[in-house]
Each structure stands twice: as structure tokens, then as C-alpha cells.
Motif scaffolding. Structure first.
Motif, PDB file in Angstrom:
ATOM      1  N   SER A  67       0.807  -1.219   0.000  1.00 41.61           N
ATOM      2  CA  SER A  67       0.000   0.000   0.000  1.00 41.61           C
ATOM      3  C   SER A  67       0.841   1.269   0.000  1.00 41.61           C
ATOM      4  N   GLY A  76       2.638   2.489  -2.337  1.00 43.33           N
ATOM      5  CA  GLY A  76       2.504   3.229  -3.592  1.00 43.33           C
ATOM      6  C   GLY A  76       3.796   3.296  -4.379  1.00 43.33           C
ATOM      7  N   ASP A  77       4.088   4.482  -4.916  1.00 41.91           N
ATOM      8  CA  ASP A  77       5.215   4.653  -5.827  1.00 41.91           C
ATOM      9  C   ASP A  77       6.499   5.087  -5.151  1.00 41.91           C
ATOM     10  N   MET A  78       6.637   4.878  -3.871  1.00 37.93           N
ATOM     11  CA  MET A  78       7.881   5.287  -3.206  1.00 37.93           C
ATOM     12  C   MET A  78       8.929   4.186  -3.315  1.00 37.93           C
ATOM     13  N   PRO A  79      10.203   4.535  -3.165  1.00 36.17           N
ATOM     14  CA  PRO A  79      11.275   3.524  -3.248  1.00 36.17           C
ATOM     15  C   PRO A  79      11.119   2.457  -2.163  1.00 36.17           C
ATOM     16  N   ALA A 123       9.398   2.437   1.603  1.00 38.49           N
ATOM     17  CA  ALA A 123       8.194   1.623   1.774  1.00 38.49           C
ATOM     18  C   ALA A 123       8.373   0.635   2.932  1.00 38.49           C
TER      19      ALA A 123
END
Length: 108
Positions: free
Chosen positions: A61, A63-66, A70
Motif C-alpha cells: 500500500s 505506492g510509488d515510493m522507493p 516503503a
């Protein structure tokens, strides 16, 4: 001081999904058990599945983080309710023991 007593801090970490997952995992583990000596193993396996499932869902959940951010976020979210996390293995143990006792008493 109404929201800071021990019970509200303890139950703040549980949602309906958590309690229903504990019940469903307890039912599956109690049905898979054959004797009382398997209770500890069944509770540990159910708790391990719970931890892995919750961690993977928190990780996905993000998302688009490294990946390193995350992972940090997933660990931080799991640590938010440490008191309820410490209670979870005992809830699995108790739920499985009660359900296995019912199975032995009425189901054979």
C-alpha cells in the motif's frame, strides 16, 4: 484521561478484520489439529501468517515510493499499536485452544 486507559490502548490496535481473521485462522488451525500437543505450533503458524499478511499489505500500500522508504513505512505502521501486537499471539493461542476444546468435546 478517558481515552488513555489500558483497555482503550489495548483494543485500539484491533479492527473488525483483525478479530475476524483471528477467529477464521483459529477455526482452520483447530480443525487441522489432531492432539493438544500441536497447539503451540498451530498458534505460532497462525500468528506468523498474520504478521506476514499484514506486513505485505502495508508494504504494497506504500505506492510509488522507493523500496527502502516503503519498508520503513510498513514497519512504522506495524509499530503504531505495539500493545495490541504483543497481545496477538496470546489471542491466537486462546482462540485455537477454545475451538479445539469444542471440537474434541462435540466433534470427536
Amino acid at each position: 484521561m478517558a481515552g488513555n486507559d489500558a483497555w482503550s490502548l489495548l483494543w485500539a490496535g484491533f479492527t473488525f478484520f483483525d478479530l475476524s481473521f483471528i477467529l477464521m485462522a483459529g477455526i482452520v488451525a483447530a480443525l487441522a489439529m489432531r492432539r493438544w500437543g500441536q497447539l503451540t505450533g498451530a498458534a505460532l503458524i497462525a500468528y506468523a501468517i498474520d504478521v506476514l499478511l499484514r506486513f505485505s499489505l502495508e508494504y504494497m500500500s506504500a505506492g510509488d515510493m522507493p523500496a527502502n522508504f516503503a519498508l520503513d513505512l510498513a514497519f512504522a505502521r506495524m509499530d503504531m499499536h505495539a500493545l495490541s501486537a504483543a497481545l496477538r499471539p496470546f489471542l491466537y493461542f486462546g482462540a485455537i485452544a477454545i475451538l479445539f476444546g469444542v471440537k474434541k468435546r462435540y466433534g470427536g
